[in-house]
Design an enzyme around this catalytic site. Structure first.
Site, PDB file in Angstrom:
ATOM      1  N   CYS A  13      32.958  45.157  35.280  1.00 27.68           N
ATOM      2  CA  CYS A  13      33.748  44.421  36.265  1.00 27.68           C
ATOM      3  C   CYS A  13      34.653  45.416  36.986  1.00 27.68           C
ATOM      4  O   CYS A  13      34.515  46.621  36.808  1.00 27.68           O
ATOM      5  CB  CYS A  13      34.533  43.269  35.619  1.00 27.68           C
ATOM      6  SG  CYS A  13      35.847  43.781  34.493  1.00 27.68           S
ATOM      7  N   ASN A  16      37.775  46.477  34.057  1.00 28.37           N
ATOM      8  CA  ASN A  16      37.387  46.610  32.648  1.00 28.37           C
ATOM      9  C   ASN A  16      38.509  46.192  31.690  1.00 28.37           C
ATOM     10  O   ASN A  16      38.632  46.727  30.605  1.00 28.37           O
ATOM     11  CB  ASN A  16      36.904  48.050  32.363  1.00 28.37           C
ATOM     12  CG  ASN A  16      36.216  48.228  31.016  1.00 28.37           C
ATOM     13  OD1 ASN A  16      36.346  49.272  30.394  1.00 28.37           O
ATOM     14  ND2 ASN A  16      35.496  47.231  30.551  1.00 28.37           N
ATOM     15  N   CYS A  18      39.445  42.476  31.892  1.00 28.08           N
ATOM     16  CA  CYS A  18      39.319  41.011  31.786  1.00 28.08           C
ATOM     17  C   CYS A  18      37.890  40.594  31.465  1.00 28.08           C
ATOM     18  O   CYS A  18      37.551  40.319  30.318  1.00 28.08           O
ATOM     19  CB  CYS A  18      39.784  40.322  33.077  1.00 28.08           C
ATOM     20  SG  CYS A  18      41.542  40.533  33.462  1.00 28.08           S
ATOM     21  N   ARG A  19      37.047  40.561  32.487  1.00 31.79           N
ATOM     22  CA  ARG A  19      35.711  39.994  32.320  1.00 31.79           C
ATOM     23  C   ARG A  19      34.771  40.843  31.478  1.00 31.79           C
ATOM     24  O   ARG A  19      34.139  40.331  30.553  1.00 31.79           O
ATOM     25  CB  ARG A  19      35.083  39.726  33.702  1.00 31.79           C
ATOM     26  CG  ARG A  19      35.842  38.689  34.487  1.00 31.79           C
ATOM     27  CD  ARG A  19      35.407  38.643  35.938  1.00 31.79           C
ATOM     28  NE  ARG A  19      35.810  39.860  36.639  1.00 31.79           N
ATOM     29  CZ  ARG A  19      35.464  40.144  37.893  1.00 31.79           C
ATOM     30  NH1 ARG A  19      34.692  39.309  38.569  1.00 31.79           N
ATOM     31  NH2 ARG A  19      35.877  41.260  38.476  1.00 31.79           N
ATOM     32  N   SER A  20      34.643  42.124  31.787  1.00 32.82           N
ATOM     33  CA  SER A  20      33.640  42.924  31.063  1.00 32.82           C
ATOM     34  C   SER A  20      33.959  43.123  29.582  1.00 32.82           C
ATOM     35  O   SER A  20      33.044  43.063  28.763  1.00 32.82           O
ATOM     36  CB  SER A  20      33.351  44.252  31.776  1.00 32.82           C
ATOM     37  OG  SER A  20      34.514  45.014  31.945  1.00 32.82           O
ATOM     38  N   ASP A 130      37.085  36.743  38.789  1.00 34.29           N
ATOM     39  CA  ASP A 130      38.121  37.534  38.140  1.00 34.29           C
ATOM     40  C   ASP A 130      39.316  36.642  37.805  1.00 34.29           C
ATOM     41  O   ASP A 130      39.916  36.055  38.701  1.00 34.29           O
ATOM     42  CB  ASP A 130      38.561  38.662  39.074  1.00 34.29           C
ATOM     43  CG  ASP A 130      39.413  39.703  38.381  1.00 34.29           C
ATOM     44  OD1 ASP A 130      39.929  39.429  37.276  1.00 34.29           O
ATOM     45  OD2 ASP A 130      39.575  40.788  38.958  1.00 34.29           O
TER      46      ASP A 130
END
Length: 158
Positions: A13, A16, A18-20, A130
């Site tokens: 993301c 690196n 939050c999402r990933s 995000d």
């Protein structure tokens, strides 16, 4: 999958944090539950340099704790080597996809298959938004999306 042939996946993301790292932790847990840890190399990275060296966002960590999933990651930026060594690079939105494709075009022998993680969503939510400027609910949404997508991705023949 050939015997002893480990597969590899890198979740990506923007920052690196939050999402990933959520996707990485979810996938790691699923792989562990299936006793496939030795069959997969799993990591996550950022397209940007914004958060290098930082731990995952505390709201993401709280969300994962709530689901009994441990996170142990320090943000890093994707490297040239990642494009050469990972089988799959799964990203979260069109902007990540554009950045990754642009970077991969500059790399000879890029072996990674670059895709949106959301392309595996049985509910067809292609983009994982995000949650950085959002609230706890947004992190929960990301978790649920990652869980659905990672389950589908893991079940697919590789």
């Amino acid at each position: 999958m050939a015997a002893g042939q480990a597969k590899s996946v890198l979740f990506v993301c923007l920052g690196n944090i939050c999402r990933s790292p959520i996707a990485e932790a979810v996938f790691r847990k699923l792989v562990t539950e299936e006793n496939l840890e030795n069959k997969w190399r799993i990591d996550s990275a950022a397209t940007s340099t914004y958060e290098i060296g930082n731990p995952p966002d505390y709201r993401g960590q709280n969300c994962m704790r709530k689901h009994g999933i441990s996170m142990n990651h320090i943000a890093r930026q994707i490297t040239k080597d990642d494009f050469l060594t990972f089988d799959y690079i799964l990203c979260m939105d069109e902007s990540n996809l554009h950045d990754l494709r642009r970077k991969s075009n500059q790399i000879k022998n890029c072996k990674a298959k670059i895709e949106l993680l959301g392309s595996y969503d049985p509910e067809k939510q292609l983009i994982i938004e995000d949650p950085y400027y959002g609230n706890d609910e947004d992190f929960e949404t990301v978790y649920q999306q990652c869980l659905r997508c990672c389950k589908e991705f893991l079940e697919k023949p590789h």
